[in-house]
Scaffold this motif. Structure first.
Motif, PDB file in Angstrom:
ATOM      1  N   ALA A  59       0.849  -1.187   0.000  1.00  0.00           N
ATOM      2  CA  ALA A  59       0.000   0.000   0.000  1.00  0.00           C
ATOM      3  C   ALA A  59       0.884   1.236   0.000  1.00  0.00           C
ATOM      4  N   VAL A  60       0.541   2.171  -0.860  1.00  0.00           N
ATOM      5  CA  VAL A  60       1.342   3.388  -1.015  1.00  0.00           C
ATOM      6  C   VAL A  60       0.460   4.595  -0.714  1.00  0.00           C
ATOM      7  N   THR A  61       0.934   5.473   0.145  1.00  0.00           N
ATOM      8  CA  THR A  61       0.257   6.748   0.407  1.00  0.00           C
ATOM      9  C   THR A  61       1.280   7.866   0.245  1.00  0.00           C
ATOM     10  N   ARG A  62       0.841   8.954  -0.364  1.00  0.00           N
ATOM     11  CA  ARG A  62       1.740  10.095  -0.590  1.00  0.00           C
ATOM     12  C   ARG A  62       1.168  11.340   0.065  1.00  0.00           C
ATOM     13  N   ARG A  63       2.048  12.157   0.556  1.00  0.00           N
ATOM     14  CA  ARG A  63       1.662  13.447   1.118  1.00  0.00           C
ATOM     15  C   ARG A  63       2.621  14.498   0.588  1.00  0.00           C
ATOM     16  N   ILE A  64       2.047  15.537  -0.043  1.00  0.00           N
ATOM     17  CA  ILE A  64       2.851  16.619  -0.616  1.00  0.00           C
ATOM     18  C   ILE A  64       2.721  17.827   0.296  1.00  0.00           C
ATOM     19  N   SER A  65       3.844  18.423   0.651  1.00  0.00           N
ATOM     20  CA  SER A  65       3.837  19.494   1.653  1.00  0.00           C
ATOM     21  C   SER A  65       3.141  20.753   1.162  1.00  0.00           C
ATOM     22  N   THR A  66       3.017  20.932  -0.152  1.00  0.00           N
ATOM     23  CA  THR A  66       2.373  22.116  -0.718  1.00  0.00           C
ATOM     24  C   THR A  66       1.169  21.697  -1.548  1.00  0.00           C
ATOM     25  N   ASP A  67      -0.019  22.237  -1.212  1.00  0.00           N
ATOM     26  CA  ASP A  67      -1.220  21.890  -1.977  1.00  0.00           C
ATOM     27  C   ASP A  67      -1.105  22.354  -3.428  1.00  0.00           C
ATOM     28  N   LEU A  68      -0.656  23.598  -3.611  1.00  0.00           N
ATOM     29  CA  LEU A  68      -0.462  24.154  -4.943  1.00  0.00           C
ATOM     30  C   LEU A  68       1.016  24.461  -5.114  1.00  0.00           C
ATOM     31  N   LEU A  69       1.628  23.830  -6.077  1.00  0.00           N
ATOM     32  CA  LEU A  69       3.052  24.004  -6.323  1.00  0.00           C
ATOM     33  C   LEU A  69       3.250  25.048  -7.414  1.00  0.00           C
ATOM     34  N   THR A  70       3.948  26.117  -7.083  1.00  0.00           N
ATOM     35  CA  THR A  70       4.202  27.183  -8.052  1.00  0.00           C
ATOM     36  C   THR A  70       5.362  26.811  -8.961  1.00  0.00           C
ATOM     37  N   VAL A  71       5.311  27.250 -10.205  1.00  0.00           N
ATOM     38  CA  VAL A  71       6.429  27.035 -11.123  1.00  0.00           C
ATOM     39  C   VAL A  71       7.699  27.607 -10.496  1.00  0.00           C
ATOM     40  N   GLY A  72       8.730  26.773 -10.414  1.00  0.00           N
ATOM     41  CA  GLY A  72       9.991  27.185  -9.803  1.00  0.00           C
ATOM     42  C   GLY A  72      10.057  26.950  -8.305  1.00  0.00           C
ATOM     43  N   GLU A  73       8.938  26.579  -7.694  1.00  0.00           N
ATOM     44  CA  GLU A  73       8.909  26.358  -6.245  1.00  0.00           C
ATOM     45  C   GLU A  73       9.243  24.903  -5.931  1.00  0.00           C
ATOM     46  N   GLU A  74       9.904  24.698  -4.788  1.00  0.00           N
ATOM     47  CA  GLU A  74      10.282  23.357  -4.362  1.00  0.00           C
ATOM     48  C   GLU A  74       9.352  22.874  -3.262  1.00  0.00           C
ATOM     49  N   SER A  75       9.013  21.597  -3.287  1.00  0.00           N
ATOM     50  CA  SER A  75       8.149  21.007  -2.276  1.00  0.00           C
ATOM     51  C   SER A  75       8.681  19.617  -1.937  1.00  0.00           C
TER      52      SER A  75
END
Length: 398
Positions: A59-75
């Motif tokens: 089972a794989v679950t992912r969590r991204i620290s930023t809901d909306l990722l801006t061009v050039g932004e790191e998450s």
């Protein structure tokens, strides 16, 4: 090594060597070579069975620290992989990333199960993109056989346009600064906007406000109060003829235009304006009233917007009510198009174009537009506020 094959390069070499030894044993009458061939075949078979036979699930679950990722932004992406297997295999993991997102999404598989795998991603191109599935690449201890399995579903990440800091609108001569100073007005139609005023000759008797008349002792009629219209309007020209033909490739000019639309709309909100964002066909892309949800909704829409259709006259998009600042962002525009580009009496009309033809900026400037060629968002905004000399020597007014 090619993951689609059951054998690695070393395994293929061992198999071919075994075949060669078997042939040489018959030709040279050397039984020892036949023993070597059998041993190599056995090693390859055992390696394939050892890698392919065990049943695995996960089972794989992912969590991204930023809901909306801006061009050039790191998450940061945190992946929890719970593997169900007899033993933890030795190998490497890899999370599939789209071309619009960059990152080092691979590494050695952890020796303890149930731990989180973390890696960083950077938005490279706006849009809604899938991340995943996660693949596990295992190899037997001899390096002869390999197995690639995919686990889990994908998770989408929304890459929104870059928002560039801009100079204050108040730098422009004649530009007011904020809601209280730039709102235009029109007669409202709702009952909440009714207020009484004194009767004048010619008023319809049906408009008499009897309660106010009894209270004041003078004949009073109903009068609609004036409603404030949106203080600022930003128009993104999506007409297909303004941009490069759609071939699946990225149009840098349109990407710059979308970034300018997002940056200017959010900048005007910060300056105190209510902002309506529309495309050239009249479709509302966003309504900004200072709320965080309004901002996110606009950015999500702009993440997916593409050139399409034809545009309408700017005046018709304003519903007959001239705003304060009016910003028009377009692509290729020639002099005849610019000469017919009316702004409907906006207090501060600004035209930004990524591909002005000869004389286009001067023609728009003669109609009262502040113009600039849109290459760099911040520089174009500064040029439009300050005024500049258009190609051909004509001065473009503010």
């Amino acid at each position: 090594m090619r993951p689609g094959r059951p054998l690695t390069g070393r395994g293929v070499a061992a198999l071919l060597t075994g075949v060669g030894c078997a042939i040489a044993a018959n030709v040279l009458a050397a039984p020892i070579l036949l023993y070597v061939a059998v041993l190599l075949f056995a090693l390859v078979i055992v390696a394939v069975v050892a890698v392919r036979a065990p049943r695995r699930g996960g089972a794989v679950t992912r969590r991204i620290s930023t809901d909306l990722l801006t061009v050039g932004e790191e998450s940061q992406v945190a992946v929890r992989f719970d593997l169900r297997a007899l033993r933890i295999p030795l190998g490497t993991w890899r999370d599939a990333l789209p071309s619009a997102v960059t990152g080092d999404a691979e590494g050695d598989f952890p020796t303890d199960n149930g731990t989180s795998i973390r890696y960083r991603i950077t938005g490279a191109r706006r849009g809604v993109w899938p991340i995943g599935p996660l693949s596990l690449h295992t190899i037997d201890p001899f390096g002869l056989a390999q197995r690639v399995q995919e686990f889990g579903d994908t998770r989408t990440v929304t890459v929104v346009p870059e928002v560039v800091p801009l100079a204050p609108m108040s730098r422009a001569a004649g530009a007011a600064g904020g809601t209280a100073h730039t709102a235009t007005s029109r007669l409202g139609q709702g009952s909440d906007n009714l207020s009484p005023r004194r009767y004048v000759s010619g008023d319809s008797m049906r408009r008499i406000h009897w309660r106010a008349t009894a209270h004041r002792g003078d004949l009073m009629v109903r009068q609609e109060e004036e409603e404030a219209s949106p203080d600022a309007v930003v128009i993104l020209d999506r007409a297909a003829r303004r941009w490069s033909p759609h071939t699946g490739a990225v149009d840098p000019a349109f990407e710059t235009a979308v970034a300018a639309c997002a940056s200017i709309a959010l900048h005007l909100v910060q300056e105190g304006y209510n902002v309506d964002v529309r495309d050239s066909a009249g479709t509302v892309l966003g309504v900004l009233r200072g709320q965080e949800d309004d901002r996110d909704s606009l950015l999500v829409v702009l993440a997916m917007v593409q050139p399409q259709g034809e545009g309408r006259d700017v005046v018709t998009l304003l519903d007959g009510t001239p705003p304060g600042p009016l910003v028009m962002i377009t692509g290729r525009i020639d002099e005849p198009d610019a000469a017919g580009l009316r702004h409907g009496g906006a207090a501060a009309p600004i035209l930004l174009t990524t591909g002005p033809g000869a004389g286009a900026l001067a023609a728009a400037g003669a109609l009262g537009w502040s113009t600039a060629e849109l290459d760099d968002v911040s520089s174009a905004w500064d040029d439009a506020l300050a005024g500049h000399v258009a190609p051909g020597g004509g001065h473009v007014p503010r």
